[in-house]
Design a protein around this motif. Structure first.
Motif, PDB file in Angstrom:
ATOM      1  N   GLY A   1       0.427  29.802  -7.441  1.00 45.34           N
ATOM      2  CA  GLY A   1       0.416  29.878  -8.913  1.00 45.34           C
ATOM      3  C   GLY A   1       0.565  28.373  -9.326  1.00 45.34           C
TER       4      GLY A   1
ATOM      5  N   ILE B   1      -1.992  26.648 -11.857  1.00 42.20           N
ATOM      6  CA  ILE B   1      -1.430  26.132 -13.121  1.00 42.20           C
ATOM      7  C   ILE B   1      -2.058  24.717 -13.279  1.00 42.20           C
ATOM      8  CG2 ILE B   1       0.494  25.089 -14.345  1.00 42.20           C
ATOM      9  CD1 ILE B   1       2.007  27.523 -13.593  1.00 42.20           C
ATOM     10  N   ASP B   2      -1.860  23.692 -12.067  1.00 41.06           N
ATOM     11  CA  ASP B   2      -2.335  22.574 -12.208  1.00 41.06           C
ATOM     12  C   ASP B   2      -3.660  22.367 -12.420  1.00 41.06           C
ATOM     13  OD1 ASP B   2       0.255  21.872 -11.828  1.00 41.06           O
ATOM     14  OD2 ASP B   2       0.004  20.931  -9.825  1.00 41.06           O
TER      15      ASP B   2
ATOM     16  N   THR C   1      -5.812  24.745 -13.979  1.00 42.24           N
ATOM     17  CA  THR C   1      -6.333  25.180 -15.244  1.00 42.24           C
ATOM     18  C   THR C   1      -6.822  24.214 -16.261  1.00 42.24           C
ATOM     19  OG1 THR C   1      -4.639  26.907 -14.691  1.00 42.24           O
ATOM     20  CG2 THR C   1      -5.760  26.999 -16.818  1.00 42.24           C
TER      21      THR C   1
ATOM     22  N   LYS D   1      -5.458  26.804 -20.507  1.00 41.88           N
ATOM     23  CA  LYS D   1      -3.933  26.830 -20.600  1.00 41.88           C
ATOM     24  C   LYS D   1      -3.408  27.097 -21.860  1.00 41.88           C
ATOM     25  CE  LYS D   1      -2.015  23.518 -18.315  1.00 41.88           C
ATOM     26  NZ  LYS D   1      -1.791  22.980 -17.077  1.00 41.88           N
TER      27      LYS D   1
ATOM     28  N   ASP E   1       3.720  33.593 -19.878  1.00 42.65           N
ATOM     29  CA  ASP E   1       2.239  33.392 -19.364  1.00 42.65           C
ATOM     30  C   ASP E   1       2.670  33.361 -17.609  1.00 42.65           C
ATOM     31  OD1 ASP E   1       3.936  31.268 -19.644  1.00 42.65           O
ATOM     32  OD2 ASP E   1       2.531  29.734 -19.941  1.00 42.65           O
ATOM     33  N   LYS E   2       3.760  33.124 -17.330  1.00 43.50           N
ATOM     34  CA  LYS E   2       4.109  33.009 -15.961  1.00 43.50           C
ATOM     35  C   LYS E   2       4.050  34.340 -15.137  1.00 43.50           C
ATOM     36  CE  LYS E   2       6.091  28.454 -16.459  1.00 43.50           C
ATOM     37  NZ  LYS E   2       6.411  28.417 -17.841  1.00 43.50           N
TER      38      LYS E   2
ATOM     39  N   LEU F   1       0.595  35.230 -14.840  1.00 39.13           N
ATOM     40  CA  LEU F   1       0.038  34.659 -13.456  1.00 39.13           C
ATOM     41  C   LEU F   1       0.356  35.462 -12.197  1.00 39.13           C
ATOM     42  CD1 LEU F   1      -1.759  32.190 -12.731  1.00 39.13           C
ATOM     43  CD2 LEU F   1       0.125  30.896 -12.755  1.00 39.13           C
TER      44      LEU F   1
ATOM     45  N   THR G   1       5.521  23.973 -16.360  1.00 37.59           N
ATOM     46  CA  THR G   1       4.748  24.517 -15.443  1.00 37.59           C
ATOM     47  C   THR G   1       5.526  24.939 -14.278  1.00 37.59           C
ATOM     48  OG1 THR G   1       4.833  22.279 -14.145  1.00 37.59           O
ATOM     49  CG2 THR G   1       2.938  22.659 -15.734  1.00 37.59           C
TER      50      THR G   1
ATOM     51  N   LEU H   1       6.901  27.734 -11.871  1.00 36.17           N
ATOM     52  CA  LEU H   1       6.968  29.108 -12.096  1.00 36.17           C
ATOM     53  C   LEU H   1       8.260  29.659 -11.667  1.00 36.17           C
ATOM     54  CD1 LEU H   1       3.764  30.272  -9.982  1.00 36.17           C
ATOM     55  CD2 LEU H   1       4.505  30.950 -12.011  1.00 36.17           C
TER      56      LEU H   1
END
Ligand SMILES: Nc1nc2c(c(=O)[nH]1)N[C@H]1C(S)=C(S)[C@@H](COP(=O)(O)O)O[C@H]1N2
Ligand SMILES: [Mo]
Length: 533
Positions: free
Chosen positions: A55, A59-60, A62, A67, A78-79, A82, A251, A253
């Motif tokens: 995850g 994220i990194d 995206t 994002k 959002d998390k 994901l 960011t 998770l």
């Protein structure tokens, strides 16, 4: 021909039940893989679990607009979205591998191992990776899942084999598969539960350290919030944002749970003549300031929710920097960028000039009279009035490096956001809500406006294409906080557009020119459409 149709039914039933056997073998093996991985992560570093690292890697990678879309659409969920997405993909892959494995057992087992390897590679690539040990959870999970799938599929093959042989052994073999499946399910469940328990245990030291933390009194307390700063209009944002309503953007998770007892802050880099490492107690022994400061996210759309106001308690940052030998560029300092790094590997860069220009830039330890909540950066975070969060508000901070804007691009700057991002003047209508149907007569329009470091001097309202009219301003707390406003509108029946604009303390009217959030913050005016029946 009844014979043929009954043959077909039997065939499709067999195929179906075979596929179901393969699918359940796949799902069981997949669950085993994840559970064993969580167990190993729980024994070591919970943040190195496969779903968390994959995850994080996603994220990194995206792109900024995607994002932004995710933040806009799912908000703070959002998390969760994901995580569920990753689990859904893994679930489908597990089913697929299970079905493929009915014919190609080794291939399917290798497939599970491949997923484990992907997790291991993602773990090693995380900015907060603490070494090769971070690959262990995914590798162990991959091996366990691969082994489970191989054994289950061997049993499933035995289920098929007896066709044409004795019925007795068919019964025995089916039972073999069921037993293997049961053993796998029990193993996976126990590993998963134990892993969760161990991860929770690990966070406990941090929890205890937060419970034990007694915040010192500030040597420079915040002035009391003026009585008139909080309007009584129903539906307006409360002047100080309670923790449960304070937006969260990051960011991470899994929220880092840092133990205050072992936490350290290192200050080093260009122009630092006296590099130092501080413990929390050392920071708390210094004179603390308390200030009301409104925090704003660059991803906040015009009229959006990512802005909050809190009373922060912290160590003035400029003093610490001066003690380390740092001078601002205007005084011959070599470094123009301060890069704050967090325990989860996030980097945020602020102009050294800004944090040393006399504003209340601080290393915050308290928020609204309590130690920082874990989600907001416990034990220490940066807060700099007048800068968007992504260029200043580092949570879970662990080091401050002095460098230059030329030499280093922090996390968000590598992803299309601007190097420098002072907060843009904005006004938001909190009430009435969009598409509300207020009764004709007096309707109170109200909201908040902010222009940190400049303050709010005026707020105006326009109904449809009418003239701009002055709203009533609530008392100003400080130029670093938002300011409430309200306007009594004599509403006539019909559809109406209410638009707001603010003027900052330097006399500049908020621009009507629309800009998206990327690269340095949205601009334009907030408007709300209502229908007066
Ligand atoms: N470690 C870390 N700090 C971070 C971030 C992050 O992703 N990781 N996000 C930043 C951004 S973009 C904002 S707007 C603020 C939000 O702070 P809050 O979640 O306490 O409201 O934190 C900043 N600090
Ligand atoms: Mo942000």
């Amino acid at each position: 021909m009844p014979g043929v149709s009954s043959f077909r039914t039997t065939l499709s039933r067999t195929t179906l039940s075979r596929a179901a056997t393969g699918a359940s073998a796949g799902l069981l093996a997949g669950s085993t893989a994840l559970a064993v991985a969580e167990l190993v992560a729980g024994l070591g570093r919970p943040a190195s679990g496969p779903v968390t690292v994959v995850g994080g890697a996603l994220i990194d990678r995206t792109p900024a607009p995607v994002k932004d879309f995710a933040i806009r659409t799912f908000g703070e969920d959002d998390k969760t979205v994901l995580r569920l997405g990753i689990l859904a993909v893994l679930g489908l892959a597990a089913v697929g591998l299970g079905v493929i494995g009915l014919r190609h057992r080794r291939l399917a087992a290798a497939g599970v191992l491949l997923f484990g390897t992907v997790g291991a590679v993602a773990a090693l690539g995380r900015p907060d990776s603490s070494g090769t040990g971070d690959a262990l959870p995914s590798m162990a999970g991959g091996l366990a899942g691969s082994f489970a799938l191989y054994v289950l599929l061997s049993q499933a093959a035995a289920v098929k084999a007896p066709a044409g042989r004795g019925g007795e052994s068919a019964v025995w073999d089916r039972r073999g598969f069921l037993v293997a499946a049961g053993v796998t399910a029990v193993t996976a469940t126990s590993a998963g539960v134990l892993g969760r328990f161990l991860s929770a245990q690990q966070g406990q030291g941090a929890g205890v350290s937060r419970d034990r933390l007694v915040l010192p009194e500030p040597s420079s307390p915040a002035p009391a919030v003026p009585a008139g700063a909080q309007s009584r209009v129903p539906g307006i944002s409360s002047f100080l944002t309670p923790h449960r309503d304070f937006y969260r953007v990051d960011t991470a998770l899994t929220v880092p749970r840092v133990d205050a007892a072992t936490w350290r802050l290192r200050i080093h880099g260009k122009g630092v003549t006296r590099p130092r490492t501080y413990t929390l107690d050392q920071l708390l022994a210094r004179p603390l300031i308390e200030r009301d400061i409104t925090l704003t996210c660059v991803s906040n759309e015009v009229g959006g929710p990512y802005v909050g106001n809190a009373r922060w308690l912290g160590v003035p940052l400029a003093g610490l920097l001066r003690e380390a030998g740092v001078r601002p560029p205007s005084h011959g300092g070599a470094a123009d960028q301060l890069v704050a790094r967090s325990v989860d590997g996030m980097t945020l860069g602020s102009p050294v000039e800004d944090v040393m220009d006399g504003r209340d830039a601080m290393l915050a330890v308290g928020m609204n009279g309590e130690p920082l909540p874990f989600a907001h950066g416990f034990p220490v975070r940066m807060v700099v009035p007048g800068l968007y969060g992504y260029v200043s508000a580092c949570k879970w901070i662990e080091s401050i490096e002095l460098t230059t804007f030329d030499a280093y691009d922090p996390y968000w700057v590598k992803r299309a956001w601007a190097r420098r991002a002072p907060i843009k003047t904005q006004a938001r209508i909190d009430t009435p809500r969009p598409f509300a149907r207020p009764a004709a007569g007096t309707v109170t329009i109200a909201g908040v406006a902010w222009a940190q470091r400049r303050g709010i001097a005026r707020v105006e309202i326009r109904i449809d294409d009418g003239p701009w009219q002055d709203a009533d301003l609530a008392a100003q707390d400080s130029i670093d906080t938002w300011r409430q406003w309200s306007y009594r509108w004599n509403a006539a029946p019909g559809a109406h557009t209410i638009t707001v604009r603010a003027t900052d303390g330097s006399g500049r009217i908020q621009t009507g020119r629309r800009a998206p959030t990327v690269p340095d913050g949205a601009s334009g005016r907030h408007s709300v459409l209502v229908t007066v029946p």
